[in-house]
Each structure stands twice: as structure tokens, then as C-alpha cells.
Design an enzyme around this catalytic site. Structure first.
Site, mmCIF file in Angstrom:
data_model
loop_
_atom_site.group_PDB
_atom_site.id
_atom_site.type_symbol
_atom_site.label_atom_id
_atom_site.label_comp_id
_atom_site.label_asym_id
_atom_site.label_seq_id
_atom_site.Cartn_x
_atom_site.Cartn_y
_atom_site.Cartn_z
ATOM 1 N N ASP A 288 34.979 34.426 44.370
ATOM 2 C CA ASP A 288 34.694 33.192 43.651
ATOM 3 C C ASP A 288 35.859 32.213 43.755
ATOM 4 O OD1 ASP A 288 36.472 34.499 41.984
ATOM 5 O OD2 ASP A 288 35.245 34.342 40.176
ATOM 6 N N SER B 64 37.940 40.819 39.996
ATOM 7 C CA SER B 64 38.303 39.443 40.323
ATOM 8 C C SER B 64 39.383 39.431 41.408
ATOM 9 C CB SER B 64 38.758 38.695 39.069
ATOM 10 O OG SER B 64 38.965 37.335 39.349
ATOM 11 N N ASP C 200 36.247 39.126 44.526
ATOM 12 C CA ASP C 200 34.830 38.862 44.264
ATOM 13 C C ASP C 200 34.387 37.532 44.850
ATOM 14 O OD1 ASP C 200 36.159 37.248 42.502
ATOM 15 O OD2 ASP C 200 35.071 37.885 40.708
ATOM 16 N N ASP D 204 39.301 35.640 47.200
ATOM 17 C CA ASP D 204 39.757 36.775 46.400
ATOM 18 C C ASP D 204 38.681 37.854 46.439
ATOM 19 O OD1 ASP D 204 37.862 35.549 44.747
ATOM 20 O OD2 ASP D 204 38.928 36.063 42.909
#
Length: 383
Positions: free
Chosen positions: A159, A15, A157, A155
Site C-alpha cells: 500500500d 505492513s 502489503d 512495502d
């Protein structure tokens, strides 16, 4: 997932964290994340041996297929959500040395923007390393130094997305949602939005009057967001922290926009999850249609002072947090000191060995003092 007829998708992701926090994110065939109960069942099977997993050999193991058009298909989908061009816009894109490094430049260049790239050379270990949405300082400086129209920070990933206006000022998830929700309402497209509802009158919930012109936000959202909703005739619902809970409420009530201050924004008309690059396109679309600078649009919401203190704790400390009477007492005392002129939120991080202490109110000096007092108690009890 639906395009390729997959039964599930597995993503290796840390993440917004450094690479050592890598974990597994699973999506079901519908494109949505697994719910808590299913995740817990899978964890029990793998970690606790709750069920015996049949061993597969030879051809029964399955096949690995490589989709050569995946990037092209994704870029096309995101580009198609824009009904205007971004010609003439000069923007910076901070890809956090993560997923956005593959597609972000293609997406925004295809729509006509001139792109300046930051942190778009992943090497496997530099993901989120002092860059991206959790470290936007370099992007803020870059935008002003080069006289750009705005910047977008993703960020690892991708999302999450935070924006930076032409003056180098951060435009967080609350403001992104506010800007887009106001535009959607003007165009008759706002059926819902997901993030915190700290001040929604109980009467509105009881009467079920939130079905139209509704925003959903999480408990991390700024008090200024609720003031924005009140002034613009947009109702606001509260969910637990986490984009999955935002999405659940959106699906339950039929809302089509929601998210978090951290930059998770879900545009349910176009995607089943938070998507930073998609969010960036929707924000730029709103900027272009308005004919205004991002800084002008962001003034639609006034940000109340907010203090966030991350306290490092032990794994055992994380487990004890909810039942510690000293911490509970410290939080209650702070709430009494604020006397309704602010709020306190203390929660355990879902991905890191941290307890997050957040206070918000009109008096920055006061909430800083109260926040440090709570953080000291947490540190003493759980570290």
C-alpha cells in the site's frame, strides 16, 4: 470487494514491518477500512470478552471460496487507469518480498515497460527484510548501476510506494503527491489531496475555500511540500498521521488525491485505499506525459532538512508518553530554540514499540542537536 459482493475483507499484514509484526487488517463492504470505533469494539469482543460470540458448527461455519481470477482482475483494473503506454521505459521494481511480488511485473510489463525485479521471491519470513520502501538503498544503487529510467519500491502489503529517479535519488511520498497533484491541476482534475496542513491560513478554513485545488497531507510531511502548494496555488489540509485519517478528510471534502511522506498515496478516482502499484502507474503516467525525467519533475518541490530518530521504548512507556512532563518540556524547549524556523513532531508508533522524534528546519546541525536532546529524554523516561 464490490466486484465479488463480499461483506468484508480480512488481510494478514505486517505492513512495512518484519513478519513477526503480522496483524489483521479489515475492510468493510464499501472497500474502506473500519473506523476507530468499530475496530475498538471488535478488539473488546475478542480480547476482553465484552460479548459472547455464538459458536458455529458444521455447515453454519460458512464456506471458503477461491477466486481464480483475482490477480487477473486486479492487474486489469490498475492497467486501465493509465491512458498512455510506458514503452521505452526501463524500470526497477523492489517488491519487498511481499504482495507486489505477485502482480507488479505483470502490471508494468502490460503497459510496455521493461522491468528489472528486486526482492520478488517471498518465502514467508523475508518480507520487508532490508528491502522495499523502508530500505530503498539497494534499489537506488541498482537504478544507477544499470542506467535505468527510474525505480519503484513497495512495502510488504504494497500500500506504499517510494520512487527513485534516474540519478538514484529518492522521491518520497511528498514529492510523488506534488508531482501528481501539479499534473492533475494542469489538466483540471485536481479536486483535492490528503496529507498535513502545517501552514494553512485559518481564514481559508473558515471561509471554506479549500474545495478545489486542495492537497491534504499528514504532519510527517516536509515543510517544502507546503511551499510547493503555496507556489502552485494548491491549498493544503492537515490530518492526523495515518492513511485512514487522510481518507476521512478526502471523503468529507470531496478531494481526490492525498497521502503521506511514507509513500501511502490515495488516488480516490481509482481506489478506496492506498495502493502502491496504482501509485506507481499514476507517477509513470505523469512522467510519460510530461516528456521529462523524474528528477526534473521532482524539482517542483524543495526538501527541507529533516531528522527522524526512532527511540525503542517499553510497552508501558508507550502508554506513559502523552503525560510525561519531562518529554513535554523538552519538546517545548526545542520549539522555542527553533523560533518558528522549523518544527518538532514527537509521536508514538502505531505498529512498533517506538517513539518517533522528528525535527525539520533550514539548519541541519541545529535540528540534529535538538532531536538528539529530545530522544535522550524519551529514552531515559520510557525505555
Amino acid at each position: 470487494i464490490g466486484l465479488y459482493g463480499c461483506d468484508a475483507v480480512v488481510m494478514i499484514s505486517a505492513s512495512h514491518n518484519p513478519c513477526e509484526y503480522n496483524g489483521i487488517k479489515i475492510f468493510q463492504s464499501t472497500g474502506y477500512k473500519l473506523d476507530d470505533a468499530i475496530e475498538e469494539e471488535i478488539e473488546a469482543i475478542i480480547l476482553d470478552g465484552a460479548e459472547e460470540i455464538p459458536e458455529k458448527l458444521g455447515g453454519d461455519v460458512g464456506n471458503r471460496l477461491y477466486c481464480k481470477t483475482a490477480v487477473e482482475d486486479y492487474v486489469r483494473h490498475v492497467v486501465d487507469t493509465a491512458d498512455v503506454r510506458f514503452d521505452g521505459l526501463n524500470i526497477a521494481l523492489d517488491c519487498a518480498n511481499g504482495s507486489a511480488s505477485v502482480c507488479a511485473k505483470q502490471i508494468f510489463t502490460a503497459l510496455g515497460a521493461r522491468c528489472y525485479m528486486l526482492s520478488d521471491t517471498p518465502d514467508g519470513v523475508n518480507i520487508n527484510d532490508h528491502c522495499g520502501s523502508t530500505h530503498p538503498e539497494e534499489l537506488m544503487q541498482f537504478v544507477t548501476d544499470n542506467g535505468l529510467d527510474l525505480g519503484l519500491a513497495f512495502d510488504g502489503d504494497a500500500d506504499r510506494m517510494l520512487a527513485v529517479d534516474e540519478n538514484g535519488q529518492l522521491v518520497d511520498g511528498d514529492k510523488v503527491i506534488a508531482v501528481c497533484a501539479a499534473d492533475m491541476k494542469r489538466r483540471g482534475r485536481l479536486t483535492g489531496n490528503a496529507v498535513v496542513i502545517a501552514f494553512c491560513p485559518k481564514r481559508m478554513l473558515d471561509e471554506g475555500t479549500l474545495a478545489k485545488n486542495t492537497a491534504v497531507v499528514t504532519v510527517m510531511s516536509n515543510m517544502g511540500f507546503f511551499k510547493f502548494c503555496e507556489e502552485n496555488g494548491i491549498a493544503c489540509e492537515k490530518t492526523a498521521v495515518g492513511d485512514r485519517y487522510v481518507l476521512e478528510r478526502m471523503l468529507q471534502k470531496g478531494y481526490n488525491i492525498g497521502g503521506e511522506q511514507s509513500g501511502h498515496v490515495i488516488f480516490l478516482d481509482y481506489a478506496t485505499t492506498g495502493d502502491g502499484e496504482l501509485s506507481g502507474v499514476q507517477l509513470l503516467k505523469t512522467v510519460v506525459k510530461s516528456g521529462k525525467k523524474l528528477s526534473q519533475l521532482a524539482k517542483i518541490m524543495t526538501v527541507y532538512p529533516q531528522v527522524l530518530i526512532n527511540v525503542q521504548v517499553t510497552p508501558e512507556g508507550k502508554q506513559k508518553y502523552n503525560n510525561d512532563e519531562y518529554i513535554i518540556s523538552a519538546v517545548q524547549q526545542a520549539e522555542m530554540d527553533l523560533m518558528g524556523d522549523g518544527r518538532v513532531l514527537v509521536r508514538v508508533s502505531g505498529t512498533e514499540p517506538l517513539v518517533r522524534v522528528m525535527l525539520e528546519g533550514k539548519d541541519l546541525e541545529k535540528i540534529t542537536r535538538l532531536g538528539n536532546r529530545i530522544a535522550d529524554v524519551v529514552r531515559e523516561r520510557l525505555s
